[in-house]
Every structure is written in C-alpha cells, then in structure tokens.
Design a protein around this motif. Structure first.
Motif, PDB file in Angstrom:
ATOM      1  N   PRO A   1     -17.144  27.112  -7.913  1.00 64.51           N
ATOM      2  CA  PRO A   1     -16.861  28.214  -8.832  1.00 64.51           C
ATOM      3  C   PRO A   1     -15.486  28.848  -8.591  1.00 64.51           C
ATOM      4  N   LEU A   2     -15.015  28.791  -7.360  1.00 65.76           N
ATOM      5  CA  LEU A   2     -13.710  29.363  -7.051  1.00 65.76           C
ATOM      6  C   LEU A   2     -12.580  28.473  -7.560  1.00 65.76           C
ATOM      7  N   LEU A   3     -12.805  27.167  -7.562  1.00 66.86           N
ATOM      8  CA  LEU A   3     -11.801  26.248  -8.108  1.00 66.86           C
ATOM      9  C   LEU A   3     -11.660  26.404  -9.616  1.00 66.86           C
ATOM     10  N   LEU A   4     -12.688  26.930 -10.261  1.00 66.14           N
ATOM     11  CA  LEU A   4     -12.644  27.165 -11.712  1.00 66.14           C
ATOM     12  C   LEU A   4     -12.065  28.526 -12.070  1.00 66.14           C
ATOM     13  N   GLY A   5     -11.863  29.380 -11.076  1.00 60.41           N
ATOM     14  CA  GLY A   5     -11.400  30.738 -11.324  1.00 60.41           C
ATOM     15  C   GLY A   5      -9.916  30.813 -11.642  1.00 60.41           C
ATOM     16  N   ALA A   6      -9.494  31.993 -12.034  1.00 63.00           N
ATOM     17  CA  ALA A   6      -8.105  32.228 -12.449  1.00 63.00           C
ATOM     18  C   ALA A   6      -7.164  32.510 -11.284  1.00 63.00           C
ATOM     19  N   ASP A   7      -7.693  32.811 -10.107  1.00 66.17           N
ATOM     20  CA  ASP A   7      -6.864  33.183  -8.964  1.00 66.17           C
ATOM     21  C   ASP A   7      -6.218  31.937  -8.349  1.00 66.17           C
ATOM     22  N   VAL A   8      -4.911  31.778  -8.601  1.00 65.03           N
ATOM     23  CA  VAL A   8      -4.179  30.587  -8.147  1.00 65.03           C
ATOM     24  C   VAL A   8      -4.168  30.498  -6.617  1.00 65.03           C
ATOM     25  N   ALA A   9      -3.934  31.624  -5.964  1.00 63.00           N
ATOM     26  CA  ALA A   9      -3.885  31.621  -4.494  1.00 63.00           C
ATOM     27  C   ALA A   9      -5.249  31.262  -3.901  1.00 63.00           C
ATOM     28  N   LEU A  10      -6.305  31.766  -4.500  1.00 59.24           N
ATOM     29  CA  LEU A  10      -7.653  31.457  -4.021  1.00 59.24           C
ATOM     30  C   LEU A  10      -7.963  29.978  -4.227  1.00 59.24           C
TER      31      LEU A  10
END
Length: 189
Positions: free
Chosen positions: A84-93
């Motif tokens: 789910p984090l790889l699908l998120g908008a946060d590039v740094a994350l």
C-alpha cells in the motif's frame, strides 16, 4: 581466576497475538534484537570460554530464528506492509520502501554467509574455536544490516502503513500471517 560464562540463553521476547498484526511485527523486531544480542554474546563466549555446549546451543538458537521466523517476517512486510505504501503519493516513502525491500535481499545474502559460520559452531566439538576474520566479518555484517533496517521500519514505514490499512485489510493480514505459520485461522463471521 577464570571468567564466568556469559549468559547465552535467548530470553523470551514479549508476546503479541496475530489479531494485532503490527504488534506482532514489533514483537518480531524485539526477537531480532534479542537474537542479534545473543549472536554478539556468542562471539565473545567463544573467545572467553571456547566452543562448549552453551555456545553450540546459542548458535542453534540464532540459526532457528533466522532460518524460520525471519523469512516469514519479511514475507509479512512484503505482502502486507509495503504494497500500500508503494501505491501512495509520498515519493520519499516509496523510495524508503524500495530500499527496505532491497535490504531484505541483502540480508538474505548476508545470512547465507553468517549461517555457515553458525553451522560450524553448532557442529564443533568442545574446545577452542577461533573464528577467522572472514567469519567474524560475516557475522558482524549480517547483524549490522538489520540495525538501520529496523529503525526505518519502526519509525516510518510501520506507522505509515497502519495509517492507510483498513480494518478488513488488517484482518486479512492477520489471517494470512497465521495461515503461513500453520496457526489455525478462526472462522470469519
């Protein structure tokens, strides 16, 4: 005066239930810390006391944790925490998650070398056993890889994943974690 042997038992880590998957992941990290501390004590014990029954048992304990539990823990993260984090908008994350995934590959490779050293200790007859510089480096490199990795997971990635995972996703995560470990999955209502 002879030195007394260092305690080489793996102390029990805090317990967490599968119904709280992130608490379970945190408990796994505590077990990793304890296993790595045992690995460090084992190396000193070999210098101070030689390869005795305590050393062989400590080597077997570390082997058991990183052969069985650690790969399941990495699967938990790669199946449920990271996607789910790889699908998120946060590039740094997203970049941090990709680095953590690479860390898993690096730790697997480092484990192969460390594992050979521990197998040699576990199978050694009683008496002196001096690790070569390469063997010590293999154990130290393996332990070092985990340190920064867990800092990023605990401080950034786990909280971010918890914030985006729904209750049904957490329940599915818990059920999958149990199923892959052979724990009876309770029926859903």
């Amino acid at each position: 005066m002879a030195r007394s042997p260092l305690p080489l038992i793996a102390h029990p880590a805090p317990q967490a239930g599968f119904e709280a998957p992130f608490e379970m992941l945190a408990a796994c990290h505590e077990r990793v810390h304890r296993s790595l501390a045992l690995l460090q004590r084992l190396q000193q014990h070999l210098v101070d006391m030689g390869c005795d029954d305590n050393a062989r048992q400590a080597a077997r304990d570390v082997l058991r944790y990183f052969d069985i539990a650690a790969p399941l823990h990495h699967q938990d993260e790669e199946l449920h925490v990271f996607p789910p984090l790889l699908l998120g908008a946060d590039v740094a994350l997203r970049a941090q998650v990709r680095q953590l995934m690479q860390d898993h590959r690096d730790m697997e490779a480092a484990w192969a070398a460390a594992r050979q050293v521990l197998l040699a200790i576990a199978g050694h007859n009683a008496g002196p056993l001096a690790l070569t510089p390469a063997q010590t480096a293999a154990l130290d490199q393996f332990a070092a890889l985990y340190g920064q990795h867990m800092v990023h997971e605990d401080g950034l990635v786990y909280p971010a994943a918890q914030a985006v995972l729904s209750v049904p996703a957490l329940q599915a995560m818990a059920q999958d974690m149990m199923a892959r470990r052979g724990v009876r999955v309770p029926p859903t209502v």
